[in-house]
Design an enzyme around this catalytic site. Sequence first.
Site, short mmCIF file in Angstrom:
data_model
loop_
_atom_site.label_atom_id
_atom_site.label_comp_id
_atom_site.label_asym_id
_atom_site.label_seq_id
_atom_site.Cartn_x
_atom_site.Cartn_y
_atom_site.Cartn_z
N LYS A 31 0.82 -1.21 0.00
CA LYS A 31 0.00 0.00 0.00
C LYS A 31 0.86 1.26 0.00
O LYS A 31 1.86 1.34 0.72
CB LYS A 31 -0.90 0.04 1.24
CG LYS A 31 -1.87 -1.08 1.25
CD LYS A 31 -3.28 -0.61 1.32
CE LYS A 31 -4.17 -1.81 1.10
NZ LYS A 31 -5.41 -1.52 0.44
N ILE A 56 -13.34 -19.07 4.42
CA ILE A 56 -13.46 -17.65 4.76
C ILE A 56 -14.76 -17.05 4.24
O ILE A 56 -15.14 -15.95 4.63
CB ILE A 56 -12.23 -16.87 4.23
CG1 ILE A 56 -10.94 -17.57 4.64
CG2 ILE A 56 -12.22 -15.44 4.71
CD1 ILE A 56 -10.78 -17.82 6.13
N SER A 73 -16.29 -16.83 0.57
CA SER A 73 -16.66 -16.94 -0.83
C SER A 73 -16.11 -18.24 -1.42
O SER A 73 -15.09 -18.77 -0.98
CB SER A 73 -16.13 -15.75 -1.61
OG SER A 73 -14.75 -15.64 -1.48
N GLU A 93 -21.36 -16.89 -0.83
CA GLU A 93 -21.47 -15.49 -1.26
C GLU A 93 -21.67 -15.27 -2.76
O GLU A 93 -21.20 -14.27 -3.31
CB GLU A 93 -20.24 -14.69 -0.80
CG GLU A 93 -19.99 -14.79 0.70
CD GLU A 93 -18.73 -14.03 1.16
OE1 GLU A 93 -18.28 -13.12 0.46
OE2 GLU A 93 -18.21 -14.39 2.23
N TRP A 148 -13.06 1.31 2.71
CA TRP A 148 -13.13 1.12 1.27
C TRP A 148 -14.21 1.96 0.60
O TRP A 148 -14.67 1.66 -0.50
CB TRP A 148 -13.28 -0.38 0.94
CG TRP A 148 -12.02 -1.14 1.26
CD1 TRP A 148 -10.81 -0.60 1.58
CD2 TRP A 148 -11.82 -2.56 1.30
NE1 TRP A 148 -9.88 -1.59 1.82
CE2 TRP A 148 -10.48 -2.81 1.65
CE3 TRP A 148 -12.66 -3.66 1.07
CZ2 TRP A 148 -9.95 -4.09 1.77
CZ3 TRP A 148 -12.12 -4.94 1.19
CH2 TRP A 148 -10.79 -5.16 1.54
N GLU A 176 -4.61 -14.29 7.55
CA GLU A 176 -3.68 -14.67 6.47
C GLU A 176 -2.28 -14.88 7.03
O GLU A 176 -1.76 -14.04 7.75
CB GLU A 176 -3.65 -13.54 5.44
CG GLU A 176 -2.66 -13.76 4.33
CD GLU A 176 -2.56 -12.55 3.40
OE1 GLU A 176 -3.61 -12.03 3.01
OE2 GLU A 176 -1.44 -12.16 3.08
N HIS A 207 -3.98 -16.60 -3.06
CA HIS A 207 -3.57 -15.62 -4.07
C HIS A 207 -2.82 -16.30 -5.20
O HIS A 207 -2.47 -15.67 -6.19
CB HIS A 207 -2.69 -14.54 -3.45
CG HIS A 207 -3.40 -13.81 -2.36
ND1 HIS A 207 -3.34 -14.21 -1.04
CD2 HIS A 207 -4.21 -12.74 -2.39
CE1 HIS A 207 -4.08 -13.40 -0.32
NE2 HIS A 207 -4.62 -12.51 -1.09
N CYS A 238 -7.87 -16.72 2.87
CA CYS A 238 -8.84 -15.68 2.49
C CYS A 238 -9.94 -16.36 1.68
O CYS A 238 -9.93 -17.59 1.49
CB CYS A 238 -8.12 -14.60 1.68
SG CYS A 238 -9.08 -13.09 1.44
N1 GLN Z 1 -15.80 -13.22 3.28
C1 GLN Z 1 -15.01 -12.63 2.26
C2 GLN Z 1 -14.70 -13.66 1.19
O1 GLN Z 1 -14.54 -14.77 1.48
C3 GLN Z 1 -13.72 -12.06 2.81
C4 GLN Z 1 -12.92 -11.34 1.76
C5 GLN Z 1 -11.66 -10.67 2.26
O2 GLN Z 1 -11.10 -11.01 3.25
N2 GLN Z 1 -11.16 -9.71 1.54
O3 GLN Z 1 -14.59 -13.35 0.04
ZN ZN Z 2 -9.21 -12.09 3.34
#
Ligand code: GLN
Ligand code: ZN
Length: 764
Positions: free
Chosen positions: A116, A436, A438, A489, A566, A670, A699, A731
């Site tokens: 960032k 997490i 999604s 999601e 955000w 993470e 990622h 994530c």
């Molecule tokens: N709950 C969200 C997902 O799983 C969390 C996303 C994130 O941490 N940026 O997509």
């Molecule tokens: Zn995340």
Amino acid sequence: MSLVTCSGFPRIGIKRELKRALESHWRGETDADALLDTARTLRKRHWRLMADAGADVVPCNDFSLYDHVLDTAVLFDVIPERYRPVFSENTLDGYFAMGRGHKRGGHDLHALEMTKWFDTNYHYLVPELSANQRFALNGDKPLAEYLEAQAEGHRARPVLLGPVSFLLLSKTVDGSDRLALLDALLMPYVDLLGRMADAGVDWVQLDEPCLVLDLDDDDRAAYRHAYTTLAAARSPHVLLASYFGALDANLALAVSLPVAGMHVDLVRAPAQLDAVLDALPAGWVLSAGVVDGRNIWRSHPDRVMPLLRKAHPRLGDERLWIAPSCSLLHTPIDLEPETSLDPPRRASMAFARQKIEELRVYADALAGQPEAEAALVAQQVLLDAQMQASGVADPAVRSRLRSLGAQASLRRSGYAARRAIQSQTVPLPLLPTTTIGSFPQTDDLRKARAAHRAGRLDDNAYEQLLKDEVERVVRFQEHIGLDVLVHGEPERNDMVEYFGEQLDGYLFTKLGWVQSYGSRCVKPPVIWGDIARQAPMTVAWSSYAQSLTGRPMKGMLTGPVTMLQWSFVRDDLPRETVCRQIALALRDEVRDLETAGLHVIQIDEPALREGLPLRRADWPVYLAWAVECFRITAGGVRDSTQIHTHMCYSEFNDIIEAVAAMDADVISIETSRSRMELLDAFVRYRYPNGIGPGVYDIHSPRVPDSAEMLDLLHKALDVLQPEQLWINPDCGLKTRDWPEVEQALGHMVATARQLRSTLAASVG
Ligand code: GLN
Ligand code: ZN
């Protein structure tokens, strides 16, 4: 008259032309010339736009094909060896290899690390240095863009990242001292500044944003040495630019440097003006950053004019320049096409173009032009009227916030008691597994969402499609044997937008794009009024998912700090107040989920860390309200409800106490990319509650095997108790594809089972 200047402009183009040109070039559909053409057209268009809006001086070399820090690295030949072969084949390919990796023609290179840019949502590429680093001037981008602007008839000022900030924003790969490279780095700077002087450049802007950070003695010595060296060489006048905060303790240092003027941020730090004026050396120019370069609101003349009226008599026209607080990179380009916005609301907003128009009016008013003065009076009247407009203040929200007691941020019992109760309501094995939130966002889903938005797919058909997807995700999780399930999601486009669209107080723009990194842009929602929830937002989906299975289903929410971080946030209330309003709305959602039978609820806070102030002294205040907002969101439920949170983007070691103070029953976090570096924090600090350090780096397309996960978990068990350890990915899985996810989660569940039986054996 005071000059209207600008320290940087968005590059991406109003219709994201640069994004499209880049991506088609990367796909091999267009050649380099086509890309460079687009880039030239954009620069030309943006200079014209700034000049027409009233800028006397336009920036140049603020443009970048990918990132300005990467440009600076390449300009001074800071090119790690691994990229050199690609560079020697093709310079542009080499440049993009550093920015985004390169997998072609026998090369398989990962990109530079990205991080960032201060406390913005822009990401820069971190230059890699080593002890024997050599620097050289490589090309002439700043000068070429200067000549280009000049040929278009503009008075231009090259913008260049200054040498000390460049080093401080870089990393050494061999643990050596970055600042030891200063002398070597200064040589190409001297070379470049000399060439600029030869070409007739009168002023150059050297950005030293690190001047608003906490500096140590070595940093300060580096500043003195760098600028003394540059001053001894031939150079245009140097404007030393700081932004994103106050110079504070670094003011004395800044004014001791042999330069010709400085830029200061008077939006983030208006209070520094007096000290700056007192300290400003005779003859220096002051570039006053009075219009917010990081938000989309019109400036308040009753805040700006007093600053200018204070500075002007002391400096006069010649020595006072008027500018945005920082580069306009962080705002969208033009409000003009936002025709769907409510007109009075729109009238209180300003994108990059409108901000320069505002600066023009301030300069004219300062010169005593009656029309300008009248325009400012009108602007203030309009903004004041907007504050009274319906929706800006919601009496119910205000009174609820006022009467909110300390009790609201407390769970009924402490963690130990909750844990005992939850083991009854949500019985789980040792080392529970979960994800997490999604699951893969397939092309079919994305297409269906687009078709639904465009009215080509009706509500029922769309809903049925989402239901089918939820069912598929639930069955899959049951099948592989996860313990706490999620609904996946599929109904969410974006984790902030999805909630913003259902809350009062938010609005959305059509073209309000801001560059996040490279060709990637985000369109932050705008918070303009008090936040209130009219109806449950997620309950229907979560209850539907729970109805499909006997296993615990997690309700899934975006937390208040992330919702704030955000978005573009209103500037008439403190951020923490806005955050508390969001927290209250989400608190009701959490309770509704509980009532609907969800015993596990996750409140995501991936952006909690990035909200940290730039100076450490300001951390405690921020962390106190950020943590409190999370606790308000979570605090209304019974002890039997298990609250989870999730955080990503690593580096939690220095705020681990605050993370613990959130008092979530379980946090997933993470860690796998950093090989569980986070766990070092637990050596000095005993984290009390449940925690799942991620074992799968989502990622990357790489699928880790069981052995790798087991290794990470053993590391975790060195510092955590088995009873507190959860097993989960790093994530959400939305960017991955199904085959990867099937394999990786399969390995994860198998690893959990294996480790459980090892632990049982060692106990028994
Ligand atoms: N709950 C969200 C997902 O799983 C969390 C996303 C994130 O941490 N940026 O997509
Ligand atoms: Zn995340």
